[in-house]
Design a protein around this motif. Structure first.
Motif, PDB file in Angstrom:
ATOM      1  N   PHE A  64      18.471   0.415  -7.548  1.00  0.00           N
ATOM      2  CA  PHE A  64      18.654   1.562  -6.655  1.00  0.00           C
ATOM      3  C   PHE A  64      17.466   1.618  -5.689  1.00  0.00           C
ATOM      4  N   PRO A  65      17.647   2.235  -4.516  1.00  0.00           N
ATOM      5  CA  PRO A  65      16.559   2.254  -3.516  1.00  0.00           C
ATOM      6  C   PRO A  65      15.415   3.151  -3.978  1.00  0.00           C
ATOM      7  N   ALA A  66      14.486   2.555  -4.730  1.00  0.00           N
ATOM      8  CA  ALA A  66      13.513   3.345  -5.495  1.00  0.00           C
ATOM      9  C   ALA A  66      12.251   3.713  -4.725  1.00  0.00           C
ATOM     10  N   ARG A  67      12.093   3.203  -3.499  1.00  0.00           N
ATOM     11  CA  ARG A  67      10.856   3.487  -2.754  1.00  0.00           C
ATOM     12  C   ARG A  67      11.112   4.577  -1.709  1.00  0.00           C
ATOM     13  N   LEU A  68      10.384   5.678  -1.835  1.00  0.00           N
ATOM     14  CA  LEU A  68      10.519   6.804  -0.898  1.00  0.00           C
ATOM     15  C   LEU A  68       9.183   7.014  -0.180  1.00  0.00           C
ATOM     16  N   PHE A  69       9.257   7.545   1.017  1.00  0.00           N
ATOM     17  CA  PHE A  69       8.033   7.929   1.727  1.00  0.00           C
ATOM     18  C   PHE A  69       8.113   9.412   2.044  1.00  0.00           C
ATOM     19  N   VAL A  81       6.161   6.981  -2.730  1.00  0.00           N
ATOM     20  CA  VAL A  81       6.564   7.347  -4.090  1.00  0.00           C
ATOM     21  C   VAL A  81       7.545   6.288  -4.585  1.00  0.00           C
ATOM     22  N   PHE A  82       7.209   5.684  -5.718  1.00  0.00           N
ATOM     23  CA  PHE A  82       8.088   4.673  -6.300  1.00  0.00           C
ATOM     24  C   PHE A  82       8.723   5.260  -7.554  1.00  0.00           C
ATOM     25  N   LEU A  83      10.034   5.454  -7.515  1.00  0.00           N
ATOM     26  CA  LEU A  83      10.754   6.045  -8.648  1.00  0.00           C
ATOM     27  C   LEU A  83      10.837   5.027  -9.783  1.00  0.00           C
ATOM     28  N   LEU A  84      10.320   5.381 -10.945  1.00  0.00           N
ATOM     29  CA  LEU A  84      10.360   4.458 -12.082  1.00  0.00           C
ATOM     30  C   LEU A  84      11.522   4.762 -13.009  1.00  0.00           C
ATOM     31  N   ARG A  85      11.585   6.003 -13.498  1.00  0.00           N
ATOM     32  CA  ARG A  85      12.711   6.341 -14.378  1.00  0.00           C
ATOM     33  C   ARG A  85      12.954   7.843 -14.385  1.00  0.00           C
ATOM     34  N   GLU A  86      14.221   8.162 -14.549  1.00  0.00           N
ATOM     35  CA  GLU A  86      14.630   9.564 -14.619  1.00  0.00           C
ATOM     36  C   GLU A  86      14.390  10.066 -16.036  1.00  0.00           C
ATOM     37  N   LEU A  87      13.665  11.170 -16.159  1.00  0.00           N
ATOM     38  CA  LEU A  87      13.353  11.723 -17.485  1.00  0.00           C
ATOM     39  C   LEU A  87      14.368  12.772 -17.913  1.00  0.00           C
ATOM     40  N   ASP A  95       9.583   9.984 -13.698  1.00  0.00           N
ATOM     41  CA  ASP A  95       8.325   9.238 -13.747  1.00  0.00           C
ATOM     42  C   ASP A  95       8.224   8.429 -12.467  1.00  0.00           C
ATOM     43  N   VAL A  96       7.091   8.497 -11.779  1.00  0.00           N
ATOM     44  CA  VAL A  96       6.941   7.772 -10.506  1.00  0.00           C
ATOM     45  C   VAL A  96       5.536   7.168 -10.421  1.00  0.00           C
ATOM     46  N   LEU A  97       5.373   6.253  -9.473  1.00  0.00           N
ATOM     47  CA  LEU A  97       4.047   5.807  -9.059  1.00  0.00           C
ATOM     48  C   LEU A  97       3.800   6.346  -7.654  1.00  0.00           C
ATOM     49  N   GLU A 150      19.957   7.916   0.105  1.00  0.00           N
ATOM     50  CA  GLU A 150      19.898   7.987   1.570  1.00  0.00           C
ATOM     51  C   GLU A 150      18.445   7.840   2.069  1.00  0.00           C
ATOM     52  N   LEU A 151      17.507   8.473   1.346  1.00  0.00           N
ATOM     53  CA  LEU A 151      16.115   8.467   1.792  1.00  0.00           C
ATOM     54  C   LEU A 151      15.333   7.251   1.293  1.00  0.00           C
ATOM     55  N   GLY A 152      15.808   6.637   0.197  1.00  0.00           N
ATOM     56  CA  GLY A 152      15.075   5.526  -0.407  1.00  0.00           C
ATOM     57  C   GLY A 152      15.308   4.210   0.324  1.00  0.00           C
ATOM     58  N   GLU A 153      14.422   3.240   0.054  1.00  0.00           N
ATOM     59  CA  GLU A 153      14.629   1.900   0.605  1.00  0.00           C
ATOM     60  C   GLU A 153      14.525   0.870  -0.510  1.00  0.00           C
ATOM     61  N   THR A 154      15.086  -0.314  -0.245  1.00  0.00           N
ATOM     62  CA  THR A 154      15.078  -1.393  -1.225  1.00  0.00           C
ATOM     63  C   THR A 154      13.635  -1.730  -1.606  1.00  0.00           C
ATOM     64  N   PRO A 155      13.326  -1.703  -2.915  1.00  0.00           N
ATOM     65  CA  PRO A 155      11.932  -1.916  -3.331  1.00  0.00           C
ATOM     66  C   PRO A 155      11.591  -3.396  -3.473  1.00  0.00           C
ATOM     67  N   LEU A 156      11.347  -4.080  -2.353  1.00  0.00           N
ATOM     68  CA  LEU A 156      10.965  -5.492  -2.431  1.00  0.00           C
ATOM     69  C   LEU A 156       9.603  -5.620  -3.114  1.00  0.00           C
ATOM     70  N   PRO A 157       9.364  -6.739  -3.796  1.00  0.00           N
ATOM     71  CA  PRO A 157       8.065  -6.927  -4.463  1.00  0.00           C
ATOM     72  C   PRO A 157       6.907  -6.878  -3.472  1.00  0.00           C
ATOM     73  N   LYS A 158       5.732  -6.478  -3.974  1.00  0.00           N
ATOM     74  CA  LYS A 158       4.552  -6.273  -3.131  1.00  0.00           C
ATOM     75  C   LYS A 158       4.108  -7.540  -2.402  1.00  0.00           C
ATOM     76  N   TYR A 159       4.339  -8.731  -3.021  1.00  0.00           N
ATOM     77  CA  TYR A 159       3.831  -9.944  -2.376  1.00  0.00           C
ATOM     78  C   TYR A 159       4.595 -10.263  -1.093  1.00  0.00           C
ATOM     79  N   ILE A 160       5.809  -9.706  -0.930  1.00  0.00           N
ATOM     80  CA  ILE A 160       6.555  -9.898   0.324  1.00  0.00           C
ATOM     81  C   ILE A 160       5.970  -8.918   1.339  1.00  0.00           C
TER      82      ILE A 160
END
Length: 349
Positions: A64-69, A81-87, A95-97, A150-160
């Motif tokens: 899911f598009p887990a990266r939000l700004f 904000v990186f969505l990790l898991r729904e509690l 839970d987020v980073l 709608e607000l999230g984006e595809t969470p590509l790995p950091k090295y990209i």
């Protein structure tokens, strides 16, 4: 084995920033453990190594598009904000980073979207970068999830290092993804095209699906030299009756059971019965597989080329044999195979 056994130098130009133009035309390295041989093929040639009634086990998790700004109240500072898991779905707890974490304290509010229609309040610190957020949203739970998508984006790995592009939304998803919940793709499956799946089906290959919702913990580097001291993050997994029946039947008949990816291997190895068959499973697993390890279910696997010191490399090393894996990685660098998420693939028989 120690952490230092899993370190290697990787030339930067071998990091795959983009996928192959056609999913099934990535390079495929074929390792035969019995003969200790290495072949170089294309991914679509996979079909040559399987017979009717062999089983491929797929992870049907969906990213899911887990990266939000968002913006911090008062200062307006931009926060990732990186969505990790729904509690808790009812109270919309997650839970987020967060990044930069030093600016985010308990009680702060974050606003998302141009109209600020989604707000989150920080209610706890979990790790140095981890926070628990409560989302505040006027509307039903279904509408709330739609808003996140709608607000999230595809969470590509950091090295990209490049920006996310529209094509990533489709390409960073396996074609058989069904059950939303992963924050990263099970990358071995990204190489399968509809055409290749159809050809495998026509040949008589059976498929079984399991679910393991990939979390960021899968990619966390190991930081202790003594591997037995490393703690894996838990990830949610499900193995249902039809998959169990298909896999155990193939095992009984001594056919190939091929784990498509390390996530499939981990899910299956988390639910082994005393007679070394697969059980149904619904829950969380923090299983960490490193050499030496006796695998109970799969007798072959498909995987990508992994980062140094990663738990993924350790698992593959346990499966292929450490010396053979080292030789294969040296060969991959020499032959300019692409590494990581969008990279090339390996079949271990």
């Amino acid at each position: 084995m120690k952490l230092s056994h899993f370190n290697f130098e990787l030339p930067k130009e071998l990091l795959a920033e983009y996928p192959s133009e056609n999913r099934d035309e990535a390079k495929l390295m074929v390792l035969n453990r019995k003969d200790q041989t290495i072949e170089h093929r294309q991914f679509k040639d996979l079909i040559d190594y399987f017979d009717p009634q062999d089983v491929m086990v797929l992870n049907n998790t969906k990213v899911f598009p887990a990266r939000l700004f968002g913006n911090k109240e008062k200062t307006g500072a931009r926060i990732e904000v990186f969505l990790l898991r729904e509690l808790n779905p009812e109270t919309k707890l997650w839970d987020v980073l967060v990044d930069p974490a030093r600016k985010i304290r308990i009680g702060n509010k974050l606003y998302f979207g141009e109209d600020e229609s989604l707000v989150a309040e920080v209610i706890d610190n979990t790790t140095s970068r981890g926070r628990t957020l409560r989302f505040l949203y006027d509307g039903s739970y279904i509408d709330f999830r739609k808003k996140l998508n709608e607000l999230g984006e595809t969470p590509l790995p950091k090295y990209i290092k490049r920006e996310v592009e529209p094509s990533d939304e489709d390409r960073y998803q396996t074609i058989y993804a069904k059950k939303e919940g992963a924050v990263a793709a099970p990358t071995a499956g990204l190489h399968f095209s509809k055409h290749l799946l159809k050809r495998l089906e026509i040949k008589g290959i059976d498929f079984a699906e399991v679910t393991l919702h990939v979390g960021l913990g899968t990619f966390s580097p190991v930081e202790v030299e003594d591997l037995s001291k490393h703690k894996m993050d838990s990830e949610e997994a499900f193995i249902e009756g039809p998959a169990v029946d298909t896999i155990n039947k193939a095992k009984t008949e001594r056919r190939k059971v091929c784990a498509v990816g390390t996530t499939v291997m981990r899910a299956m190895e988390s639910s082994v019965s005393s007679d070394l068959t697969l059980n149904e499973f619904a829950g969380w697993t923090n299983k960490f597989i490193f050499p030496p390890y006796d695998f109970s279910i799969a007798n072959c696997m498909i995987t990508n080329f992994h980062t140094p010191k990663s738990t993924l490399l350790m698992m593959v090393s346990a499966f292929a044999g450490h010396d053979f894996m080292k030789k294969a990685y040296e060969e991959a660098v020499k032959e300019k195979y692409k590494f990581y998420t969008y990279g090339d693939a390996m079949l271990i028989l």
